[in-house]
Design an enzyme around this catalytic site. Structure first.
Site, PDB file in Angstrom:
ATOM      1  N   ASN A   1      -8.208   5.075  14.729  1.00 33.87           N
ATOM      2  CA  ASN A   1      -9.563   4.965  15.277  1.00 33.87           C
ATOM      3  C   ASN A   1     -10.130   6.338  15.646  1.00 33.87           C
ATOM      4  O   ASN A   1     -11.350   6.504  15.709  1.00 33.87           O
ATOM      5  CB  ASN A   1      -9.568   4.002  16.464  1.00 33.87           C
ATOM      6  CG  ASN A   1      -9.435   2.559  15.989  1.00 33.87           C
ATOM      7  OD1 ASN A   1      -9.148   2.306  14.818  1.00 33.87           O
ATOM      8  ND2 ASN A   1      -9.652   1.620  16.887  1.00 33.87           N
ATOM      9  N   GLU A   2      -9.242   7.311  15.856  1.00 34.25           N
ATOM     10  CA  GLU A   2      -9.741   8.680  16.100  1.00 34.25           C
ATOM     11  C   GLU A   2     -10.412   9.216  14.834  1.00 34.25           C
ATOM     12  O   GLU A   2     -11.475   9.831  14.898  1.00 34.25           O
ATOM     13  CB  GLU A   2      -8.586   9.603  16.524  1.00 34.25           C
ATOM     14  CG  GLU A   2      -8.121   9.386  17.954  1.00 34.25           C
ATOM     15  CD  GLU A   2      -7.463   8.022  18.194  1.00 34.25           C
ATOM     16  OE1 GLU A   2      -6.795   7.515  17.269  1.00 34.25           O
ATOM     17  OE2 GLU A   2      -7.640   7.474  19.287  1.00 34.25           O
TER      18      GLU A   2
ATOM     19  N   SER B   1       2.716  -0.854   3.806  1.00 34.57           N
ATOM     20  CA  SER B   1       2.578  -2.217   4.341  1.00 34.57           C
ATOM     21  C   SER B   1       3.041  -3.219   3.304  1.00 34.57           C
ATOM     22  O   SER B   1       2.678  -3.129   2.146  1.00 34.57           O
ATOM     23  CB  SER B   1       1.115  -2.516   4.673  1.00 34.57           C
ATOM     24  OG  SER B   1       0.695  -1.668   5.700  1.00 34.57           O
TER      25      SER B   1
ATOM     26  N   SER C   1       0.271   6.694   2.932  1.00 32.65           N
ATOM     27  CA  SER C   1       0.846   7.726   3.806  1.00 32.65           C
ATOM     28  C   SER C   1       2.116   8.337   3.231  1.00 32.65           C
ATOM     29  O   SER C   1       2.852   7.691   2.475  1.00 32.65           O
ATOM     30  CB  SER C   1       1.188   7.117   5.170  1.00 32.65           C
ATOM     31  OG  SER C   1       0.031   6.671   5.812  1.00 32.65           O
TER      32      SER C   1
ATOM     33  N   GLU D   1     -10.901  -2.033   3.488  1.00 32.61           N
ATOM     34  CA  GLU D   1      -9.901  -2.287   4.516  1.00 32.61           C
ATOM     35  C   GLU D   1     -10.523  -2.211   5.904  1.00 32.61           C
ATOM     36  O   GLU D   1     -10.211  -2.999   6.784  1.00 32.61           O
ATOM     37  CB  GLU D   1      -8.764  -1.272   4.400  1.00 32.61           C
ATOM     38  CG  GLU D   1      -7.630  -1.537   5.375  1.00 32.61           C
ATOM     39  CD  GLU D   1      -6.425  -0.656   5.143  1.00 32.61           C
ATOM     40  OE1 GLU D   1      -6.594   0.413   4.537  1.00 32.61           O
ATOM     41  OE2 GLU D   1      -5.332  -1.041   5.571  1.00 32.61           O
TER      42      GLU D   1
ATOM     43  N   GLN E   1       0.843  -1.197   0.000  1.00 32.45           N
ATOM     44  CA  GLN E   1       0.000   0.000   0.000  1.00 32.45           C
ATOM     45  C   GLN E   1       0.875   1.242   0.000  1.00 32.45           C
ATOM     46  O   GLN E   1       1.888   1.280   0.679  1.00 32.45           O
ATOM     47  CB  GLN E   1      -0.839   0.072   1.272  1.00 32.45           C
ATOM     48  CG  GLN E   1      -1.797  -1.066   1.473  1.00 32.45           C
ATOM     49  CD  GLN E   1      -2.800  -0.744   2.566  1.00 32.45           C
ATOM     50  OE1 GLN E   1      -3.411   0.319   2.565  1.00 32.45           O
ATOM     51  NE2 GLN E   1      -2.968  -1.661   3.499  1.00 32.45           N
ATOM     52  N   GLY E   2       0.444   2.264  -0.708  1.00 28.71           N
ATOM     53  CA  GLY E   2       1.199   3.519  -0.724  1.00 28.71           C
ATOM     54  C   GLY E   2       0.299   4.717  -0.494  1.00 28.71           C
ATOM     55  O   GLY E   2       0.039   5.512  -1.390  1.00 28.71           O
TER      56      GLY E   2
END
Lengths: 389, 356
Positions: free
Chosen positions: A372-373, A160, A128, A243, A125-126
């Protein structure tokens, strides 16, 4: 409402069970975040794919089995029940795959999906970047069209599976004048492209689970764009939904952990010694919550099969499973007592299983796939209708 | 495998919601609090017109012949509206108990009462071993009361009631003084115990369904209030500290929902896991409603602590329902016995499917 399986569904379960029991490796494979474990997991995926079980809900022509979502849940139950290896290509099969199914051209589907199902091509995954974490709309890496290619510059991080993967999917800014979630495009990038440097990052257990990826005038064909130019944000939201939602974290994973936890509790109690009396309740709660997650997923699948769509509800999902996963592993470590600290392979580590690594992995849950925020903001604003500002 | 409710079930839920939104307003709830019985004959006959008391009464006896999968949605609406009428004691618990008694040879009793219950003319109250009190005994025409393993049917004229004023003014609890006799006994021994167990589990499910509605209502009220209330020049609902409290409550309510619906399925189909499933439902929905009540109060601030504001109507429901038909703690203990000690069947849904 009828919560019983049809004879066809029971047959499907038996078929999956027989194949898995006959083919699942007898010894656990090394972690897929090590070079040898990565290859061993790819070989397992290859075998799974040869049996036609790699991606059961996909159409047959793309390497799937043409099964419906309910059958997929049944398959997942059997997969975890038999203790089959983790899915090394989960970024591909569970996240990018469904996104390509929705946004890909016919050519892209044929080109990417079968090799994804077989794990011939493993995906990272790309999303961030150093300055675009929770604030994903702040993406700075650019992809500027030049002839038949995008020229990519910038940096991605926390990719990841980036350490060993072959391809990366992500969002890049194709309109350098744009800001926030405008002007972004979803692009599929071969990691062996000249100009790309992958620097693995070790997570707290020392394993290379993710990577920084540097782009220095890396040329990627225009055909590798998924969806329309400038529409990357919408495409990415679909991926993020998968996801956070049911694809990545099927309930049987947590049911399996809950079952192991109950067994560990019984074993620990039977062995004598001190067991925190509160653990009886904690273990029971974990089991109940895994059951709640399962029932919720079945309900969601029924809705999807009836033609509904899920949107912001995926955020409820992500909070629930990620925090449950931590609670279950914490309870297990409490039961193990002093031995919870032992690394696998320590002379006294017999029976400690992989709870410690599982705990360390679980700790990442409330952070990845949108913290989660962020999920709580989404629930408040998009489900409860509370004001953004 | 189908988790969705049918169109008919959704229409029934909507009909009940529409009726309660129009009639069972917070003002109407408060008005009833001030009356002697706390119950409204008008409400009850209107609910009977929709079919609520007779939902589980067989069609031949004048009811709708539905099951708990229909009832669960009606009870959720009752919770959402804080309806005080004896839906749980009469429609959800009393009726199926009478039906089962009929199947065991008490057809005279069953025939006498089911019709009037369905038409809204008669009300039932049911006692159970987890509480020394009987809810709604004061308006009941027939009380079904346990005595050890046996079950007795006693008419209102044959009992003496002592009111036990309750914090939740919508709840009316009574100590019941009565004399068991051969004449009142309608089921004995293991048969009586099995009936008591089934009736209790139906009550547990019914509370859980109401708790879902109560929890959701508390969240909705808090989301609305914090979207309007301004401090520091903005709506306080813009603050993450406020948003996250309500988001957490929403997660709990939503993860109770499917557990409650599954429990309804287990009761309706007579699953061997019935007791475990209803306990799970009440623990999940009960704790969700209690949590929602705390978070809703906190984000309301002082105004939520006043008698004038309506929040406490539902807070008190959350508290009283948590204690009705077995406390959360009692149900967690029952779950531990089932899951850890294997004393009762407990499924891992799907994961250990038949044949495994």
């Amino acid at each position: 409402m009828d919560l019983t399986y049809t004879p066809e569904q029971e047959n499907f379960r038996q078929e999956a069970r027989q194949w898995l029991e006959a083919n699942v490796p007898s010894e656990p494979l090394a972690s897929f975040d090590t070079p040898e474990g990565f290859e061993a997991h790819r070989q397992w995926e290859h075998k799974l794919n040869s049996g036609g079980w790699a991606m059961v809900p996909w159409p047959v022509e793309y390497g799937g089995r043409g099964a419906n979502l309910l059958e997929w849940l049944i398959f997942e139950e059997e997969y975890y029940r038999v203790g089959a290896p983790g899915r090394v290509n989960q970024n591909g099969i569970f996240l990018l795959g469904p996104t390509i199914m929705e946004y890909g051209s016919p050519e892209q589907k044929v080109r990417f999906l079968p090799k994804m199902a077989s794990s011939e091509e493993v995906w990272a995954q790309g999303w961030s970047e150093p300055n675009a974490g929770s604030d994903m709309a702040n993406i700075q890496a650019t992809a500027i069209a030049d002839g038949d290619a995008y020229v990519i510059n910038g940096q991605k991080t926390w990719a990841s599976r980036g350490a060993y993967a072959h391809w990366l999917f992500g969002m890049f800014r194709t309109d350098p004048e744009s800001s926030r979630h405008h002007g972004l495009t979803f692009i599929l990038v071969p990691l062996d492209t000249p100009g790309i440097t992958v620097r693995p990052i070790e997570k707290i257990n020392g394993k290379k689970a993710f990577a920084e990826v540097f782009f220095d005038n890396a040329r990627v064909p225009l055909d590798n764009r998924l969806g329309e130019e400038g529409q990357g944000w919408s495409v990415a939201m679909a991926t993020a939904g998968f996801e956070r939602g049911l694809m990545l974290r099927s309930p049987s994973r947590f049911q399996n952990t809950a079952r192991k936890l109950v067994e560990l509790y019984r074993k620990t109690l039977a062995a004598g010694g001190f067991v925190d009396p509160a653990l009886r309740d904690r273990v029971t709660r974990c089991w109940v919550e895994a059951e709640a997650y399962t029932l919720n997923t079945y309900q969601t699948v029924s809705r999807l099969m009836a033609g509904d769509k899920i949107g912001a509800e995926a955020s409820l999902n992500k909070i629930f499973w990620s925090e449950l996963d931590i609670r279950m592993h914490e309870a297990a470590l409490s039961l193990l007592g002093a031995r919870a600290e032992l690394r696998p392979g320590a002379p006294g580590a017999d029976g400690v299983d992989d709870w410690l690594d599982g705990f360390i992995f679980a700790l990442a849950g409330p952070i990845y796939a949108g913290t989660n925020e962020i999920q709580r903001n989404i629930i408040a604003e998009r489900i409860l209708g509370m004001p953004r500002k | 495998m189908e988790f969705n409710f049918s169109e008919d079930q959704q229409l029934l839920q909507q009909a009940v919601r529409d009726f309660l939104e129009g009639e069972c307003t917070p003002a109407a709830v408060r008005e009833l609090w001030e009356t002697e019985t706390g119950r409204s004959k008008t409400f009850w006959s209107q609910l009977a017109e929709i079919g609520v008391p007779g939902l589980l009464v067989p069609e031949d006896d004048g009811g709708l012949g539905m099951d708990e999968r229909d009832m669960v949605l009606v009870l959720e609406e009752a919770g959402r509206a804080a309806l005080a009428e004896p839906v749980i004691s009469t429609a959800a618990v009393g009726v199926p108990l009478l039906v089962e008694l009929g199947e065991l040879g008490q057809s005279g009793l069953t025939k006498k009462w089911l019709g009037p219950v369905a038409s809204g003319e008669a009300i039932l109250a049911v006692g159970h071993a987890q509480s020394p009190f009987v809810a709604d005994a004061h308006v009941a025409d027939l009380l079904l009361l346990p005595q050890d393993q046996d079950l007795h049917a006693v008419e209102r004229g044959d009992v003496t009631l002592t009111a036990q004023p309750s914090n939740d003014q919508s709840q009316r609890l009574f100590s019941v003084d009565w004399s068991p006799s051969e004449k009142t006994c309608v089921a004995q021994g293991t048969e009586g115990a099995a009936l008591q167990g089934a009736a209790f589990d139906r009550g547990v499910l019914a509370c859980a369904a109401e708790q879902l509605g109560v929890g959701q209502q508390l969240i909705d009220m808090a989301a609305l209030y914090t979207s309007q209330r301004q401090q520091f020049g903005v709506a306080i609902g813009t603050f993450q500290a406020v948003k996250h409290r309500l988001a957490n409550a929403k997660v709990q309510v939503e993860y109770a929902r499917a557990v409650v619906y599954r429990a309804a399925h287990s009761v309706a189909t007579g699953s061997p896991q019935r007791s475990t499933d209803v306990s799970m439902a009440k623990v999940m929905a009960g704790e969700a409603a209690l949590f929602a009540s705390k978070e809703a109060l906190q984000v309301h601030g002082a105004i939520g602590y006043t008698y004038e504001q309506d929040l406490h109507i539902w807070m008190k429901r959350a508290w009283s329902l948590d204690l009705a038909f077995g406390t959360s703690a009692w149900h967690r203990a029952r779950l531990a016995d089932a899951i850890i000690d294997g004393q009762a069947p407990a499924s891992a849904f799907g994961y250990c499917a038949p044949g495994s």
